[in-house]
Design a protein around this motif. Structure first.
Motif, PDB file in Angstrom:
ATOM      1  N   ASN A  65       0.833  -1.202   0.000  1.00 36.60           N
ATOM      2  CA  ASN A  65       0.000   0.000   0.000  1.00 36.60           C
ATOM      3  C   ASN A  65       0.867   1.250   0.000  1.00 36.60           C
ATOM      4  N   PRO A  66       0.809   2.083  -1.054  1.00 35.08           N
ATOM      5  CA  PRO A  66       1.635   3.296  -1.092  1.00 35.08           C
ATOM      6  C   PRO A  66       1.394   4.224   0.098  1.00 35.08           C
ATOM      7  N   ARG A  67       0.204   4.190   0.655  1.00 32.74           N
ATOM      8  CA  ARG A  67      -0.089   5.056   1.804  1.00 32.74           C
ATOM      9  C   ARG A  67       0.703   4.656   3.044  1.00 32.74           C
ATOM     10  N   TYR A  68       1.183   3.415   3.061  1.00 34.00           N
ATOM     11  CA  TYR A  68       2.008   2.967   4.182  1.00 34.00           C
ATOM     12  C   TYR A  68       3.380   3.607   4.123  1.00 34.00           C
ATOM     13  N   ARG A  79       0.390  -0.903  -5.376  1.00 37.65           N
ATOM     14  CA  ARG A  79      -0.843  -0.724  -6.150  1.00 37.65           C
ATOM     15  C   ARG A  79      -0.678   0.363  -7.193  1.00 37.65           C
ATOM     16  N   ARG A  80       0.032   1.425  -6.859  1.00 31.10           N
ATOM     17  CA  ARG A  80       0.249   2.537  -7.786  1.00 31.10           C
ATOM     18  C   ARG A  80       1.008   2.083  -9.025  1.00 31.10           C
ATOM     19  N   GLU A  81       1.985   1.181  -8.854  1.00 34.54           N
ATOM     20  CA  GLU A  81       2.761   0.686  -9.994  1.00 34.54           C
ATOM     21  C   GLU A  81       1.876  -0.061 -10.985  1.00 34.54           C
ATOM     22  N   TYR A  82       0.917  -0.827 -10.477  1.00 34.08           N
ATOM     23  CA  TYR A  82       0.012  -1.559 -11.376  1.00 34.08           C
ATOM     24  C   TYR A  82      -0.772  -0.590 -12.256  1.00 34.08           C
ATOM     25  N   LEU A  83      -1.359   0.405 -11.650  1.00 36.07           N
ATOM     26  CA  LEU A  83      -2.204   1.328 -12.403  1.00 36.07           C
ATOM     27  C   LEU A  83      -1.388   2.148 -13.389  1.00 36.07           C
TER      28      LEU A  83
END
Length: 295
Positions: A208-211, A232-236
């Motif tokens: 989780n990027p927020r972590y 998750r950000r890398e996937y999108l």
């Protein structure tokens, strides 16, 4: 590879095992060729669907009973398998409208459980790829046992460089296999293989990027499976760069926790259960489904 080879059933073809493109690929092939965890095999023995992924959904405690011993453990194993098959069903439901004449690609197909389910659901052809010759041979033997070898086949190759024609697939997926490759390279290949308008689906764990950064639990999971979990950000971002437009993003983290909590009480523990449970609970790790269309 000729077009005849692309359409011939697995039973008529020798299993060609190419040399790994990189030392890391060789390491992963050796890892999965040597993998024989009871948690993967005993769950598959329940009904002959052999998966290499985790489960989702609420535990049916009534199915577990109140006893103990071997009978109770067998019921627990059957429930774990029901949850992992429910995960595969969710992925297949998100592939959209698939016809009997369509071809699907399972990138990182493991022992082939999801391919069998896809053919049973749609009546279509399913082509799987894996780095593991042992997995591919298992999947092809299982397809032959079921009499579906003309429609379901696994082969040994790099999911970043498949033998399929451009635009050949109506849909494709990665089910917990994308953490072994660079995402831009992966989605470039899916974008090539998919027909315009085709659907790509992944179910995966991601940090989780927020972590802020991958947590210690995520690092333990990486070390255990010799993989490199992405955010998750890398996937999108990698999808957007490769003409894959997300249509659905589902956070499955609450849905997968019951599977892990149940598995931690079974005889099939592998030592990694606490890392999954703790990382899901503290928010550093997420379990997501992303469905995207090729434009």
């Amino acid at each position: 590879m000729t077009s005849t080879e692309l359409t011939a059933p697995a039973s008529e073809l020798p299993l060609f095992v190419p040399n790994p493109a990189t030392p890391y690929q060789g390491d992963i092939a050796r890892y999965w060729d040597g993998e024989a965890r009871p948690v993967n095999l005993r769950l598959g023995d329940v009904d002959g669907l052999y998966h290499h992924h985790y489960g989702i959904g609420a535990v049916d405690h009534s199915a577990l009973g109140d006893g103990d011993g071997a009978e109770s453990e067998q019921k627990l194993i059957a429930e774990l398998h029901r949850l992992e098959s429910a995960q595969a069903e969710l992925l297949l439901r998100n592939l959209g409208d698939i016809g009997r004449g369509d071809t699907l690609m399972d990138a990182g197909c493991g022992r082939g459980g999801s391919m069998v389910m896809a053919h049973q659901r749609f009546g279509c052809t399913v082509e799987g790829v894996t780095l593991s010759a042992k997995q591919a041979d298992f999947a092809n033997q299982r397809a032959a046992e079921l009499g579906i070898q003309d429609h379901v086949r696994a082969r040994v190759c790099n999911m970043l460089d498949t033998p399929f024609e451009t635009g050949q697939a109506a849909a494709s997926w990665n089910n917990e296999s994308s953490m072994y490759v660079d995402l831009h390279d992966l989605f470039a290949e899916h974008s090539r293989v998919l027909a315009v308008g085709g659907r790509y689906v992944t179910i995966t764990g991601c940090w989780n990027p927020r972590y802020g950064q991958p947590s210690k639990w995520v690092s333990q999971i990486n070390a255990h499976f010799e993989c490199n979990i992405h955010s998750r950000r890398e996937y999108l971002r990698a999808m957007a760069d490769n003409r894959l437009v997300p249509q659905t993003v589902i956070d499955l983290t609450p849905e997968t926790l019951p599977y892990w909590e149940l598995r931690a009480t079974s005889s099939l523990v592998t030592g990694i259960e606490d890392a999954f449970i703790n990382s899901y609970r503290d928010g550093s790790f997420q379990y997501v489904l992303i469905a995207a269309d090729r434009v």
